[in-house]
Design a protein around this motif. Structure first.
Motif, PDB file in Angstrom:
ATOM      1  N   MET A   1       0.863  -1.171   0.000  1.00  0.00           N
ATOM      2  CA  MET A   1       0.000   0.000   0.000  1.00  0.00           C
ATOM      3  C   MET A   1       0.905   1.229   0.000  1.00  0.00           C
ATOM      4  O   MET A   1       1.875   1.277   0.730  1.00  0.00           O
ATOM      5  CB  MET A   1      -0.893  -0.045   1.232  1.00  0.00           C
ATOM      6  N   LYS A   2       0.561   2.211  -0.805  1.00  0.00           N
ATOM      7  CA  LYS A   2       1.395   3.397  -0.970  1.00  0.00           C
ATOM      8  C   LYS A   2       0.759   4.617  -0.318  1.00  0.00           C
ATOM      9  O   LYS A   2      -0.456   4.813  -0.392  1.00  0.00           O
ATOM     10  CB  LYS A   2       1.599   3.678  -2.456  1.00  0.00           C
ATOM     11  N   GLU A   3       1.586   5.455   0.279  1.00  0.00           N
ATOM     12  CA  GLU A   3       1.113   6.670   0.943  1.00  0.00           C
ATOM     13  C   GLU A   3       0.347   7.581  -0.005  1.00  0.00           C
ATOM     14  O   GLU A   3      -0.660   8.177   0.369  1.00  0.00           O
ATOM     15  CB  GLU A   3       2.293   7.426   1.547  1.00  0.00           C
ATOM     16  N   ILE A   6      -3.510   7.459  -0.297  1.00  0.00           N
ATOM     17  CA  ILE A   6      -4.396   7.930   0.759  1.00  0.00           C
ATOM     18  C   ILE A   6      -4.761   9.367   0.420  1.00  0.00           C
ATOM     19  O   ILE A   6      -3.914  10.260   0.414  1.00  0.00           O
ATOM     20  CB  ILE A   6      -3.737   7.853   2.157  1.00  0.00           C
ATOM     21  N   ASN A  12      -8.947   5.650   1.315  1.00  0.00           N
ATOM     22  CA  ASN A  12      -7.832   4.795   0.939  1.00  0.00           C
ATOM     23  C   ASN A  12      -8.092   4.343  -0.491  1.00  0.00           C
ATOM     24  O   ASN A  12      -8.838   3.399  -0.725  1.00  0.00           O
ATOM     25  CB  ASN A  12      -7.742   3.606   1.904  1.00  0.00           C
ATOM     26  N   SER A  14      -6.478   2.715  -2.584  1.00  0.00           N
ATOM     27  CA  SER A  14      -6.122   1.351  -2.966  1.00  0.00           C
ATOM     28  C   SER A  14      -7.256   0.367  -2.711  1.00  0.00           C
ATOM     29  O   SER A  14      -7.240  -0.745  -3.213  1.00  0.00           O
ATOM     30  CB  SER A  14      -4.839   0.895  -2.267  1.00  0.00           C
ATOM     31  N   LEU A 106      -0.961   2.851   7.318  1.00  0.00           N
ATOM     32  CA  LEU A 106      -0.833   1.964   6.161  1.00  0.00           C
ATOM     33  C   LEU A 106      -0.701   0.507   6.593  1.00  0.00           C
ATOM     34  O   LEU A 106      -1.319  -0.383   6.004  1.00  0.00           O
ATOM     35  CB  LEU A 106       0.366   2.378   5.303  1.00  0.00           C
ATOM     36  N   LYS A 107       0.071   0.265   7.625  1.00  0.00           N
ATOM     37  CA  LYS A 107       0.245  -1.092   8.135  1.00  0.00           C
ATOM     38  C   LYS A 107      -1.089  -1.654   8.635  1.00  0.00           C
ATOM     39  O   LYS A 107      -1.459  -2.787   8.313  1.00  0.00           O
ATOM     40  CB  LYS A 107       1.273  -1.104   9.263  1.00  0.00           C
ATOM     41  N   GLN A 109      -4.149  -0.652   7.812  1.00  0.00           N
ATOM     42  CA  GLN A 109      -5.074  -0.813   6.683  1.00  0.00           C
ATOM     43  C   GLN A 109      -4.785  -2.111   5.937  1.00  0.00           C
ATOM     44  O   GLN A 109      -5.701  -2.833   5.555  1.00  0.00           O
ATOM     45  CB  GLN A 109      -4.955   0.373   5.715  1.00  0.00           C
ATOM     46  N   ASN A 110      -3.511  -2.390   5.751  1.00  0.00           N
ATOM     47  CA  ASN A 110      -3.140  -3.625   5.065  1.00  0.00           C
ATOM     48  C   ASN A 110      -3.650  -4.842   5.839  1.00  0.00           C
ATOM     49  O   ASN A 110      -4.223  -5.756   5.254  1.00  0.00           O
ATOM     50  CB  ASN A 110      -1.624  -3.689   4.876  1.00  0.00           C
TER      51      ASN A 110
END
Length: 152
Positions: A1-3, A6, A12, A14, A106-107, A109-110
């Motif tokens: 996932m990339k910043e 967002i 989000n 992605s 991000l972590k 969300q993943n």
């Protein structure tokens, strides 16, 4: 996932159906979705809110919580719609970013959205992993979070 996926409003990208169709080039499977590389990568800063907010529209803030009007009525309305329909909260996303930082967000969300079957991210707009559950969407193009709505 990339910043950069967002959006300033907390979306989000992605997890967005249009981004995932773009990423997997899924229109080749018989769909006709608009492809989107994400709000920030396509230069829109925030597709949901940028046209209503000068700060977002001009890219003057990275996230809505940097605005003195946060959370504005438009962001609260967007958040309500996404919580009710898509099991996602823009305000919760923004608060997590503000309090814990973008890396931790991000972590998390993943971990929250990962498909246990294939490791890709599930789609926030329908709850499916479009990489291993695409057949469900092919059978019912209006499928949404286990509330099947048959096409008429």
């Amino acid at each position: 996932m990339k910043e950069e996926l967002i959006a300033p409003c907390g979306m989000n990208c992605s997890l967005c159906v249009n981004y995932q169709f773009y990423k997997g080039d899924l229109n080749k499977e018989g769909f006709h979705k608009t492809y989107c590389p994400g709000c920030v990568p396509r230069g829109k800063n925030c597709t949901h809110m940028g046209y209503k907010c000068r700060l977002l529209g001009e890219g003057l803030v990275r996230f809505c919580f940097q605005c003195e009007k946060y959370p504005c009525k438009d962001l609260r309305a967007l958040d309500k719609r996404y919580r009710e329909k898509y099991h996602m909260s823009m305000l919760e996303n923004l608060e997590e970013i503000r309090l814990k930082g973008i890396g931790a967000f991000l972590k998390n969300q993943n971990l929250k959205w990962i498909c246990p079957n294939c490791g890709e991210l599930r789609c926030a707009h329908n709850g499916l992993c479009l990489f291993c559950e695409l057949e469900t969407l092919q059978k019912n193009k209006k499928y949404c979070w286990n509330r099947e709505k048959l096409e008429t």
